[in-house]
Design a protein around this motif. Sequence first.
Motif, short mmCIF file in Angstrom:
data_model
loop_
_atom_site.label_atom_id
_atom_site.label_comp_id
_atom_site.label_asym_id
_atom_site.label_seq_id
_atom_site.Cartn_x
_atom_site.Cartn_y
_atom_site.Cartn_z
N ASP A 81 -69.80 -38.90 131.52
CA ASP A 81 -69.67 -38.19 130.25
C ASP A 81 -70.36 -38.97 129.12
OD1 ASP A 81 -68.22 -36.11 131.32
OD2 ASP A 81 -66.27 -36.85 130.65
N ASN A 82 -71.01 -38.25 128.23
CA ASN A 82 -71.56 -38.84 127.01
C ASN A 82 -70.47 -38.85 125.94
OD1 ASN A 82 -74.05 -39.04 128.23
ND2 ASN A 82 -74.89 -37.21 127.26
N VAL A 83 -70.29 -40.00 125.28
CA VAL A 83 -69.21 -40.12 124.31
C VAL A 83 -69.66 -40.89 123.08
CG1 VAL A 83 -67.35 -40.00 126.02
CG2 VAL A 83 -68.30 -42.23 125.40
N ALA A 84 -69.05 -40.56 121.95
CA ALA A 84 -69.09 -41.39 120.75
C ALA A 84 -67.75 -42.11 120.66
CB ALA A 84 -69.33 -40.53 119.51
N ILE A 85 -67.78 -43.31 120.08
CA ILE A 85 -66.56 -44.13 119.99
C ILE A 85 -66.20 -44.31 118.53
CG2 ILE A 85 -65.40 -46.18 120.87
CD1 ILE A 85 -67.81 -46.74 122.63
N THR A 86 -64.94 -44.13 118.22
CA THR A 86 -64.47 -44.23 116.85
C THR A 86 -63.36 -45.28 116.76
OG1 THR A 86 -63.69 -42.92 114.95
CG2 THR A 86 -62.83 -42.33 117.13
N PHE A 87 -62.62 -45.28 115.66
CA PHE A 87 -61.60 -46.29 115.42
C PHE A 87 -60.41 -46.10 116.36
CE2 PHE A 87 -60.72 -42.74 112.57
CZ PHE A 87 -59.36 -42.53 112.71
N ALA A 88 -59.63 -47.16 116.51
CA ALA A 88 -58.47 -47.15 117.39
C ALA A 88 -57.21 -46.76 116.63
CB ALA A 88 -58.28 -48.52 118.04
N SER A 89 -56.30 -46.11 117.31
CA SER A 89 -54.99 -45.76 116.74
C SER A 89 -53.98 -45.71 117.88
CB SER A 89 -55.05 -44.42 116.01
OG SER A 89 -55.50 -43.38 116.88
N CYS A 90 -52.70 -45.82 117.52
CA CYS A 90 -51.68 -45.97 118.57
C CYS A 90 -51.30 -44.66 119.24
CB CYS A 90 -50.45 -46.66 118.00
SG CYS A 90 -49.44 -45.60 116.91
N GLY A 91 -51.33 -43.56 118.48
CA GLY A 91 -51.01 -42.25 119.05
C GLY A 91 -49.55 -41.87 119.03
N HIS A 92 -48.68 -42.75 118.53
CA HIS A 92 -47.26 -42.40 118.59
C HIS A 92 -46.47 -42.79 117.34
CE1 HIS A 92 -46.70 -46.66 119.49
NE2 HIS A 92 -47.55 -46.53 120.49
N CYS A 93 -47.12 -43.32 116.31
CA CYS A 93 -46.41 -43.63 115.07
C CYS A 93 -46.30 -42.35 114.22
CB CYS A 93 -47.14 -44.73 114.29
SG CYS A 93 -48.70 -44.19 113.55
N PRO A 94 -45.54 -42.36 113.12
CA PRO A 94 -45.40 -41.15 112.31
C PRO A 94 -46.73 -40.59 111.80
CG PRO A 94 -43.66 -42.69 111.75
CD PRO A 94 -44.58 -43.42 112.70
N GLN A 95 -47.68 -41.47 111.43
CA GLN A 95 -48.95 -40.95 110.92
C GLN A 95 -49.79 -40.34 112.04
OE1 GLN A 95 -49.68 -40.54 107.75
NE2 GLN A 95 -47.69 -41.44 107.24
N CYS A 96 -49.82 -40.97 113.20
CA CYS A 96 -50.54 -40.38 114.33
C CYS A 96 -49.90 -39.04 114.72
CB CYS A 96 -50.55 -41.34 115.51
SG CYS A 96 -51.65 -42.76 115.30
N ASP A 97 -48.58 -38.97 114.67
CA ASP A 97 -47.90 -37.72 114.99
C ASP A 97 -48.26 -36.61 114.00
OD1 ASP A 97 -46.64 -38.85 117.16
OD2 ASP A 97 -44.73 -39.20 116.13
N ARG A 98 -48.64 -37.00 112.76
CA ARG A 98 -49.04 -36.02 111.75
C ARG A 98 -50.55 -35.76 111.78
NH1 ARG A 98 -45.64 -39.52 107.96
NH2 ARG A 98 -43.55 -38.61 108.09
N HIS A 99 -51.22 -36.22 112.83
CA HIS A 99 -52.67 -36.06 112.98
C HIS A 99 -53.41 -36.74 111.84
CE1 HIS A 99 -51.97 -33.27 116.27
NE2 HIS A 99 -51.09 -32.65 115.50
N ALA A 100 -52.90 -37.90 111.43
CA ALA A 100 -53.55 -38.73 110.41
C ALA A 100 -53.75 -40.14 110.98
CB ALA A 100 -52.71 -38.78 109.14
N PRO A 101 -54.50 -40.29 112.08
CA PRO A 101 -54.59 -41.59 112.75
C PRO A 101 -55.29 -42.65 111.92
CG PRO A 101 -56.18 -40.05 113.68
CD PRO A 101 -55.27 -39.24 112.78
N ALA A 102 -56.06 -42.27 110.90
CA ALA A 102 -56.70 -43.28 110.05
C ALA A 102 -55.66 -44.12 109.31
CB ALA A 102 -57.65 -42.62 109.06
N TYR A 103 -54.44 -43.62 109.21
CA TYR A 103 -53.36 -44.33 108.54
C TYR A 103 -52.31 -44.79 109.54
CZ TYR A 103 -55.92 -42.27 104.75
OH TYR A 103 -56.95 -41.90 103.92
N CYS A 104 -52.73 -44.95 110.79
CA CYS A 104 -51.86 -45.44 111.86
C CYS A 104 -51.14 -46.71 111.42
CB CYS A 104 -52.72 -45.71 113.10
SG CYS A 104 -51.84 -46.49 114.47
N HIS A 105 -49.88 -46.81 111.75
CA HIS A 105 -49.09 -47.99 111.38
C HIS A 105 -49.64 -49.25 112.04
CE1 HIS A 105 -45.21 -45.71 110.00
NE2 HIS A 105 -46.31 -45.10 109.62
N ALA A 106 -50.38 -49.11 113.12
CA ALA A 106 -50.95 -50.26 113.81
C ALA A 106 -52.45 -50.39 113.54
CB ALA A 106 -50.70 -50.15 115.31
#
Length: 369
Positions: A81-106
Motif C-alpha cells: 500500500d502507498n501511504v502518507a505518514i502524519t503525527f502520532a496520537s493515542c486513539g483513546h483519550c477524550p480528545q481522540c474520542d472526539r476526533h481531535a487527535p491533534a490535541y491528544c493528551h499524549a
Amino acid sequence: MKITAAVTRAPCAPFVLEEVELDPPGAGEVLVRIVGAGLCHTDLVAAEGLLPITMPAVFGHEGAGVVERVGAGVTKVKPGDNVAITFASCGHCPQCDRHAPAYCHAMAALNFVGQRGDGSRSMRDGKGEISGNFFGQSSFATHALTTERNVVKVPDGVPLEIAGTLGCGIQTGAGAIMRSMACHENASLVVLGGGAVGLSAVMGAVLQKCGTIIVVEPNANRRDLALSLGATHAIDPSQSADLAAAVRAIAPHGVDFALDTSGIPAVIEAVPKLLAPRGTFGFVGVPPAHATNLGLPGTLREAMRGGFTYRGIIEGDSDPDVFIPQLMSLYLAGRFPFDRLVKTYPLAEINRAVAEQKQGLCVKPVLLP
C-alpha cells in the motif's frame, strides 16, 4: 534491519547520512519504505535542541512511501500500500474520542521525545541507541517505523513522493482556515507569513471562498506565488512601517480572520490593531523562547473590547483519516495544487535543502532517499 538515515548527533550539528539498525514492526506498527519526506520548520527546531529529545536522533515527520511489513493486529494497511505518514496520537483519550487527535493528551510523549509510547527506542547503531519515532515516524531515512494510526492511504494520481507534506505543514495551514477557524464565504483574512503553512492557508481560503485574502511576506517570489494561488493582495512588510495601517488600507474595518505563521513577536503584537470587531486570531507560529509576554495584558484588554477570539492551532485541527483524504481528493480535482510549493532534493543533500529553505530559495523541500 539496516537502513540509511540522516542522523543529528548534537544540537545545531549538520545532518549526516549514516547506517543504523531499525527494529522490525511490533504489534500495531507498520514498516514503510520512504519515497519522500517533507522538511518542516519543526524538524529544524528539534535539531537545534529546542524539543525534549535526546541526541543522537533522526527527525522527519512528513514521510510517505510503500508499506513493506505490518505488525500483529494491523488491518488498516497491508504490504504494497502507498501511504502518507502524519503525527502520532493515542486513539483513546477524550480528545481522540472526539476526533481531535491533534490535541491528544499524549501528544508530547508520542511525538517529541524520540521513543515509542512504552518508552523503548526503535533505532541504534554500534555506539548505542538513537532517538527515533519523531512524530511517530523519523522519516529522514530510507525506512520508517510508524503505527497504524499514523498512516493514511494515498490514492492513484497523488504523487507519492510529495504526499507526506500533507501530514503536517500543509494540513496545518489549510486546516487552520478550513477547520480551526472555519472561515466563512466572503470573509476577509490576513495570512502573516508566506511559507508552506501560509501558502497552504491561502489555498484553504480560496476553497472557503473568502472575499479578501491578504498575505504579508517579505520574499517577493513567495508574494508572487501567493497571488498566483488566489491571494487578492500581498504586502511587503519591509515597505510598511505600520502593518495594521497597511492591512486597513485594504480592509478599512479590519479583517475577520488573521492567521500568524511567523512567530515574530512584533507581528503578533500588531494583530489586535488589524482585526475587525469580533475578529478571530489564529496562531501556529512559535515565538522565540526569549519572547515571554508578547504584550499580553494590553492584548487581552483589546480582545475584550473588540470581542476577539484568540485561537491556538495545532495541525489545523486535523483528523488525518478525514482531512488528508479530503485534501488529496481536492488535489485530484485540480483545486488544491500543493505540488506548486514543492522542490525536491536527494536525501544526501538535506543540509543544502535546509540552507535553501532558510534563504527563501524554496518553499517546501522534499527529500528523496
